[in-house]
Design an enzyme around this catalytic site. Structure first.
Site, mmCIF file in Angstrom:
data_model
loop_
_atom_site.group_PDB
_atom_site.id
_atom_site.type_symbol
_atom_site.label_atom_id
_atom_site.label_comp_id
_atom_site.label_asym_id
_atom_site.label_seq_id
_atom_site.Cartn_x
_atom_site.Cartn_y
_atom_site.Cartn_z
ATOM 1 N N ASP A 85 11.690 7.053 -9.493
ATOM 2 C CA ASP A 85 12.978 7.113 -8.783
ATOM 3 C C ASP A 85 13.668 8.473 -8.941
ATOM 4 O O ASP A 85 14.230 8.998 -7.979
ATOM 5 C CB ASP A 85 13.923 6.005 -9.274
ATOM 6 C CG ASP A 85 13.538 4.650 -8.712
ATOM 7 O OD1 ASP A 85 12.806 4.608 -7.699
ATOM 8 O OD2 ASP A 85 13.979 3.636 -9.278
ATOM 9 N N LYS A 118 10.739 -4.592 -13.478
ATOM 10 C CA LYS A 118 10.684 -3.181 -13.882
ATOM 11 C C LYS A 118 10.819 -2.970 -15.399
ATOM 12 O O LYS A 118 10.143 -2.125 -15.975
ATOM 13 C CB LYS A 118 11.774 -2.389 -13.175
ATOM 14 C CG LYS A 118 11.548 -2.208 -11.681
ATOM 15 C CD LYS A 118 12.658 -1.339 -11.140
ATOM 16 C CE LYS A 118 12.522 -1.084 -9.668
ATOM 17 N NZ LYS A 118 13.401 0.001 -9.238
#
Ligand code: ATR
Length: 282
Positions: A111, A75
């Site tokens: 997210d 990520k």
């Protein structure tokens, strides 16, 4: 007009290392089928040392992918290697969703969106909370604090085993966010009307810290990012105390929505059927 050949042959990936436990293929596979899109969403296991080459092939079109998701441990590298990183991914310092546009790789992090969209659906009005307590100070916590702060909640208290980590995170956000150690948990809960667990506590049967649920106001919302098991010990206790609870599965489903729309051109809907499918796989 969109080139139909492109629309119907779009391919996307989820890249990680290791990658076995990702539920993303089930989610995107469900939507591809539901909307009759002849695309594909595949799992690719890529060692960290090979990730820059993977990104280069995505950029130049060699891999054939329209885009994809990246998960642990890629990520941060994805945010670093992408050609354009939007504000939210820049602030979080990590990307989980990539797409190709005009020979460039664009990156975002969904997210924060997933967290807020799930609560919007399941507990509308959750963002009228005045005091949020966030347990944990890792990557998930950062994205969630961002979402909570963006909704205007003015008193956000991070409680973490390693208080220095909580402080580091709080310092990024300024006055709105304060940092505390576990020993201060009970006093920090005073006035809390939004409680969020962002740690893995409760996943492997570790004891969850004792919480005096009866001291929460009756309108408080309690949510966990853990979704295995779906009803964690923490959620069970909060529910028994009569509080509203939201499990972690919804966040997983909602965070997948923006990616699917980018790659396959249709904004997908989260249906009870999809939830059931994923629940059966937990
Ligand atoms: P993620 O990216 O999923 O948030 P992470 O960055 O590893 O994962 O963060 C995990 C969080 O869970 C941290 O807040 C961690 O506390 P520390 O910062 O003190 O390590 C917390 N955590 C994990 N296991 C824990 C445990 N057994 N007790 C208390 N906190 C725990």
């Amino acid at each position: 007009m969109t080139d139909s050949r492109e629309t119907f042959s779009a391919q996307a990936f989820v890249a990680g290392y290791p990658i076995k436990h990702s539920r993303s293929p089930l989610i995107h596979g469900y939507w591809l089928k539901a909307y009759g899109i002849a695309g594909a969403y595949e799992t690719v296991e890529i060692k960290p040392e090979n990730f820059p080459a993977f990104m280069a092939q995505l950029r130049n079109g060699e891999s054939g992918y329209r885009g994809g998701n990246v998960t642990i441990p890629h990520k941060e590298a994805a945010a670093h290697l992408a050609d354009h990183v939007d504000e939210i991914a820049r602030e979080i310092g990590a990307a989980n969703t990539l797409w190709r546009e005009d020979g460039r790789i664009l990156a975002t992090n969904t997210d924060s969106y997933g967290f807020a969209a799930n609560l919007d659906q399941q507990q509308p009005g959750w963002d009228r909370a005045s005091t949020a307590v966030v347990l944990g100070a890792g990557g998930a916590s950062r994205a969630i604090i961002q979402a909570v702060r963006d909704r205007g909640i003015k008193d956000i208290r991070i409680v973490n085993r390693t208080v220095e980590r909580a402080q580091e995170l709080a310092d990024r956000f300024g006055e709105t966010v304060s940092a505390h150690g576990m020993a201060a948990l009970q006093e920090v809960l005073e006035g809390c009307d939004l409680f969020i667990n962002t740690t893995s506590l409760g996943m492997k049967g570790e004891p969850f810290p004792a919480i005096a649920w009866d001291r929460f106001p009756s309108h408080a919302v309690v949510t966990d990012i853990v979704y295995v098991p779906l009803r964690t010990e923490m959620l069970r206790q909060a529910e028994q105390a009569g509080l509203a609870t939201v499990d972690g599965l919804g966040m997983l489903l909602h965070q997948a929505v923006p990616g699917f729309e980018k790659w396959f051109g249709r904004r997908p809907v989260i249906t009870p059927d999809l939830r059931q499918l994923i629940e059966a796989d937990l």
